[in-house]
Design an enzyme around this catalytic site. Structure first.
Site, PDB file in Angstrom:
ATOM      1  N   CYS A  26     -14.855 -42.016  59.350  1.00 50.35           N
ATOM      2  CA  CYS A  26     -16.147 -41.599  58.361  1.00 50.35           C
ATOM      3  C   CYS A  26     -15.650 -41.902  56.859  1.00 50.35           C
ATOM      4  O   CYS A  26     -16.481 -41.677  56.013  1.00 50.35           O
ATOM      5  CB  CYS A  26     -16.663 -40.349  58.712  1.00 50.35           C
ATOM      6  SG  CYS A  26     -15.383 -39.146  58.592  1.00 50.35           S
ATOM      7  N   ARG A  49     -20.324 -31.583  59.218  1.00 49.63           N
ATOM      8  CA  ARG A  49     -18.999 -30.923  59.011  1.00 49.63           C
ATOM      9  C   ARG A  49     -19.241 -29.716  58.494  1.00 49.63           C
ATOM     10  O   ARG A  49     -20.074 -29.554  57.406  1.00 49.63           O
ATOM     11  CB  ARG A  49     -18.362 -31.981  58.257  1.00 49.63           C
ATOM     12  CG  ARG A  49     -16.996 -31.322  57.795  1.00 49.63           C
ATOM     13  CD  ARG A  49     -16.129 -32.321  56.822  1.00 49.63           C
ATOM     14  NE  ARG A  49     -16.823 -32.585  55.302  1.00 49.63           N
ATOM     15  CZ  ARG A  49     -16.601 -33.578  54.768  1.00 49.63           C
ATOM     16  NH1 ARG A  49     -15.621 -34.332  54.757  1.00 49.63           N
ATOM     17  NH2 ARG A  49     -16.958 -33.737  53.521  1.00 49.63           N
ATOM     18  N   GLU A  73      -7.425 -36.037  58.852  1.00 46.23           N
ATOM     19  CA  GLU A  73      -7.427 -36.294  57.607  1.00 46.23           C
ATOM     20  C   GLU A  73      -6.106 -36.031  56.918  1.00 46.23           C
ATOM     21  O   GLU A  73      -5.823 -36.409  55.532  1.00 46.23           O
ATOM     22  CB  GLU A  73      -8.440 -35.455  56.550  1.00 46.23           C
ATOM     23  CG  GLU A  73      -9.748 -35.593  57.162  1.00 46.23           C
ATOM     24  CD  GLU A  73     -10.614 -34.809  56.381  1.00 46.23           C
ATOM     25  OE1 GLU A  73     -11.435 -35.175  55.311  1.00 46.23           O
ATOM     26  OE2 GLU A  73     -10.756 -33.539  56.437  1.00 46.23           O
ATOM     27  N   ARG A 104     -22.249 -34.235  55.368  1.00 43.85           N
ATOM     28  CA  ARG A 104     -21.495 -33.178  54.420  1.00 43.85           C
ATOM     29  C   ARG A 104     -22.102 -31.966  54.045  1.00 43.85           C
ATOM     30  O   ARG A 104     -22.869 -31.985  53.208  1.00 43.85           O
ATOM     31  CB  ARG A 104     -21.040 -34.117  53.223  1.00 43.85           C
ATOM     32  CG  ARG A 104     -20.007 -35.154  53.191  1.00 43.85           C
ATOM     33  CD  ARG A 104     -19.636 -35.817  52.081  1.00 43.85           C
ATOM     34  NE  ARG A 104     -18.506 -36.661  52.091  1.00 43.85           N
ATOM     35  CZ  ARG A 104     -18.355 -38.139  52.230  1.00 43.85           C
ATOM     36  NH1 ARG A 104     -19.688 -38.602  52.310  1.00 43.85           N
ATOM     37  NH2 ARG A 104     -17.320 -38.592  52.365  1.00 43.85           N
ATOM     38  N   ARG A 110      -6.287 -38.734  45.129  1.00 49.46           N
ATOM     39  CA  ARG A 110      -7.325 -39.771  45.024  1.00 49.46           C
ATOM     40  C   ARG A 110      -7.963 -39.568  43.769  1.00 49.46           C
ATOM     41  O   ARG A 110      -8.897 -40.537  43.673  1.00 49.46           O
ATOM     42  CB  ARG A 110      -8.207 -39.609  46.418  1.00 49.46           C
ATOM     43  CG  ARG A 110      -9.391 -38.247  46.199  1.00 49.46           C
ATOM     44  CD  ARG A 110      -9.732 -38.070  47.788  1.00 49.46           C
ATOM     45  NE  ARG A 110     -11.016 -38.041  47.874  1.00 49.46           N
ATOM     46  CZ  ARG A 110     -11.703 -37.702  48.883  1.00 49.46           C
ATOM     47  NH1 ARG A 110     -11.318 -37.433  49.969  1.00 49.46           N
ATOM     48  NH2 ARG A 110     -13.085 -37.892  48.784  1.00 49.46           N
ATOM     49  N   HIS A 117     -22.626 -60.982  43.553  1.00 53.16           N
ATOM     50  CA  HIS A 117     -22.737 -59.624  43.767  1.00 53.16           C
ATOM     51  C   HIS A 117     -24.068 -58.856  43.601  1.00 53.16           C
ATOM     52  O   HIS A 117     -24.714 -58.122  44.144  1.00 53.16           O
ATOM     53  CB  HIS A 117     -21.709 -58.910  43.062  1.00 53.16           C
ATOM     54  CG  HIS A 117     -20.304 -59.147  43.489  1.00 53.16           C
ATOM     55  ND1 HIS A 117     -19.896 -59.044  44.727  1.00 53.16           N
ATOM     56  CD2 HIS A 117     -19.251 -59.470  42.889  1.00 53.16           C
ATOM     57  CE1 HIS A 117     -18.661 -59.317  45.089  1.00 53.16           C
ATOM     58  NE2 HIS A 117     -18.205 -59.625  43.947  1.00 53.16           N
ATOM     59  N   ASN A 124     -10.704 -41.204  53.426  1.00 51.31           N
ATOM     60  CA  ASN A 124     -10.424 -40.980  52.050  1.00 51.31           C
ATOM     61  C   ASN A 124      -9.375 -39.720  51.631  1.00 51.31           C
ATOM     62  O   ASN A 124      -8.558 -40.208  50.836  1.00 51.31           O
ATOM     63  CB  ASN A 124     -11.858 -40.489  51.478  1.00 51.31           C
ATOM     64  CG  ASN A 124     -12.748 -41.277  51.814  1.00 51.31           C
ATOM     65  OD1 ASN A 124     -12.696 -42.451  51.871  1.00 51.31           O
ATOM     66  ND2 ASN A 124     -14.171 -40.615  51.628  1.00 51.31           N
ATOM     67  N   ASP A 125      -9.315 -39.007  52.435  1.00 47.04           N
ATOM     68  CA  ASP A 125      -8.080 -37.854  52.204  1.00 47.04           C
ATOM     69  C   ASP A 125      -7.053 -38.436  53.392  1.00 47.04           C
ATOM     70  O   ASP A 125      -5.791 -38.114  52.473  1.00 47.04           O
ATOM     71  CB  ASP A 125      -8.581 -36.516  53.017  1.00 47.04           C
ATOM     72  CG  ASP A 125      -9.417 -35.913  51.829  1.00 47.04           C
ATOM     73  OD1 ASP A 125      -8.826 -35.877  50.799  1.00 47.04           O
ATOM     74  OD2 ASP A 125     -10.286 -35.231  52.483  1.00 47.04           O
TER      75      ASP A 125
END
Ligand code: PEP
Ligand code: MG
Length: 567
Positions: free
Chosen positions: A497, A327, A426, A290, A460, A183, A449-450
């Site tokens: 995204c 956004r 989301e 963002r 989360r 890695h 993510n949301d």
């Protein structure tokens, strides 16, 4: 001056820097036989350390593939059972039992005749040393003292070490142990820094303070070079930089699957610097900017229209004609503004965040909308709204945008009259009303993510439930498929995204759902583009259909990992 030639380098490039020696300073694990009455305590010590390690790794796993692999190892009962057996049946103390298990498992992997699996031995060491650290209470950041450009020199580097390194200062890596596909090497290649690993007995005797040139192109290490030699290498590095720049330009070429389906691989960014970096990595545009980063850095209050306009304009210009989706302010949840302290909420993620905040604080929202509209005259800008749960919210946001357009028109200020507006999907509510939203929106962007946290009812950020935050849950995959199908039916572009878009395990599934774009962080773009170009769209569609029929996350995971046959 000393020059050492090595067989090969794990990551190309030329780096200059002072040696930074990493000393792990881990005392040998104490080894002693224990009595019957000590067994429960030793077992408890090991189990709690393992649980703590799992929590730590779980928190990191959804954002970083290294830790996702570690989470799997920690969840594998074989590791735990082996240690417990050594404590209970062989009367070994917890450290001894763990060290022996690490050796045995490490050897098993190392003996496998497959380069990739061989490298999993490093993950076993990493996972076990994390548990050991928890037992001994000896954690710490070995890299925090790096305050200048350095070449990191170590016996071995663990995958998780890379998460602690500041790559603006770490210019190269040299290790005695480790292999090409570790890695650490993957990360070095991603970051474009040279690495020479697995030197074994050929490891030079570095001294702290040595100045080193790492030539990963011709496999040389030069220690304390003469001025003339250093100059020669600076020249070589410059030529290499020029060549690499043109390769990265190629990464900027559009990508298609083997059967000709075009997919946009865009980047996520939060500042103009990040936009620039992302574009250098070959992004086909910015799929998520963002904007809250600008608000969080603003001193003394919400930023005015002028500084916002200037930032958005610069971001657009850095995209050089490619599209950028900005956004609108997504504050609340875990993102707070230092100058705007409201009462603490019981459930901030279910509270005053995203579009809700903006529709309540219209003064703040309209300032941003005006700044965005003004910037739209300088490039290819689209606007999207976060955390939408209803058609009404989207309509209200659009109506405020129309008001702002009206104002600008009356002030004779230029903007793009046809600016596109999109909805971030989301929330489960947005998934369920995707059909209605698709009639009114110009595009969708799925924020997994949301979406994962709201669909699975898993905070989360809460360690206690991090194991449940699982992108492979069938509900998540089917939600994505449903949204993609709906958007496709309405002829609207749909992207993703969230972090899932950059996850190599899920990317082919995502492709097969019919998404038109993925938006990921800069470093992953060339690799994801390469993956897409080696798969057929038809194969990925079959995979998506198959995966959506699975009823458990485990079955999903198995299908995803066996998708090679679809190339
Ligand atoms: C998301 O929720 O997937 C997303 C991209 O937004 P953020 O991570 O900023 O909440
Ligand atoms: Mg979000």
């Amino acid at each position: 001056m000393q020059r050492v030639s090595v067989k090969t380098s794990a990551s190309k490039g030329i780096a200059f820097g002072e040696v930074y020696m990493v000393k792990r300073n881990q005392p040998e694990a104490s080894r002693r036989l224990i009595e019957e009455k000590e067994k429960p305590d030793e077992t408890d010590r090991f189990v709690s350390a393992m649980e703590e390690a799992s929590l730590e790794v779980g928190k990191l796993a959804d954002r970083n593939a290294i830790f996702a692999a570690h989470r799997e190892m920690l969840e594998d009962p074989a590791l735990k059972e082996s240690v417990l057996l050594k404590i209970t049946a062989e009367n070994k103390n917890a450290e001894w039992a763990l060290a022996e298990t690490e050796d045995e498992f490490g050897r098993l992997f190392a003996e496998i005749d497959d380069e990739y699996l061989k490298e999993r031995a490093a993950d076993i060491r990493d996972v076990c040393s994390r548990i050991m650290d928890r037992m001994k209470g000896t954690t710490g950041n070995l890299f925090e003292k790096i305050d200048r450009e350095v070449i990191v020199v170590a016996e071995d580097l663990l995958p998780s070490d890379t998460a602690l390194m500041d790559f603006s200062k770490v210019r190269g890596l040299v290790t005695r142990l480790g292999g090409q596909t570790s890695h650490v090497c993957i990360i070095a290649r991603n970051k474009g820094i040279p690495a020479i690993v697995g030197l074994g007995d050929g490891m030079p005797a570095f001294q702290p303070g040595d100045f080193v040139i790492l030539d990963g192109l011709d496999n040389q290490i030069i220690i304390n070079p003469e001025k003339k030699i250093a100059r020669k290498y600076r020249n070589k590095a410059f030529l290499y930089f020029q060549k690499r720049t043109s390769i990265l330009k190629e990464a900027g070429l559009p990508v298609t699957t083997t059967d000709g389906k075009k997919i946009l691989v865009m980047g996520n960014a939060g500042s103009v610097d990040e936009v620039e970096k992302t574009m250098q990595y070959g992004a086909d545009g910015i799929g998520l900017f963002r904007s809250e980063q600008l608000f969080m850095q603003s001193k003394g209050g919400f930023p005015n229209e002028e500084p916002q306009f200037a930032e958005y304009r610069k971001a657009l210009e850095a995209c050089k004609g490619k599209s950028i989706i900005i956004r609108t302010l997504d504050i609340g949840g875990d993102k707070s503004l230092p100058y705007y302290l409201e009462e603490k909420e019981e459930n901030p993620f279910l509270g005053w965040r995203g579009i809700r905040f903006c529709l309540d604080r219209k003064d703040v929202f309209k300032t941003q909308l005006r700044a965005l509209l003004r910037a739209s005259a300088f490039g290819n800008l689209k606007i999207m709204f976060p955390m939408i749960i209803s058609v009404e919210e989207f309509r209200e946001a659009k109506s405020l945008l129309e008001n702002s357009k009206e104002e600008l028109r009356s002030e004779n200020i230029d903007f793009n009259e046809n600016i596109e507006t999109g909805v971030m999907i989301e929330t489960p509510a947005a998934v369920m009303i995707a059909e209605d939203l698709a009639r009114e929106a110009d595009f969708f962007s799925i924020g997994t993510n949301d979406l994962i946290q709201y669909t699975l009812a898993v905070d989360r950020l809460n360690e206690k439930v991090s194991q449940l935050y699982n992108p492979f849950h069938p509900a998540i995959l089917r939600s994505i498929k449903k949204v993609a199908d709906t958007a496709t039916k309405h002829g609207k572009p749909v992207g993703i995204c969230g972090e899932m878009a950059g996850n190599q395990q899920t990317v082919i599934f995502l492709l097969g759902t019919g998404l038109s774009s993925l938006s990921i962080s800069a470093g992953g773009i060339p690799e994801i583009k390469q993956m897409i170009s080696s798969f057929s769209y038809k194969g990925s569609q079959e995979l998506a259909a198959e995966v959506c029929r699975k009823s458990t996350a485990d079955q999903v995971s198995t299908s995803l990992t066996k998708n090679d046959k679809r190339k």
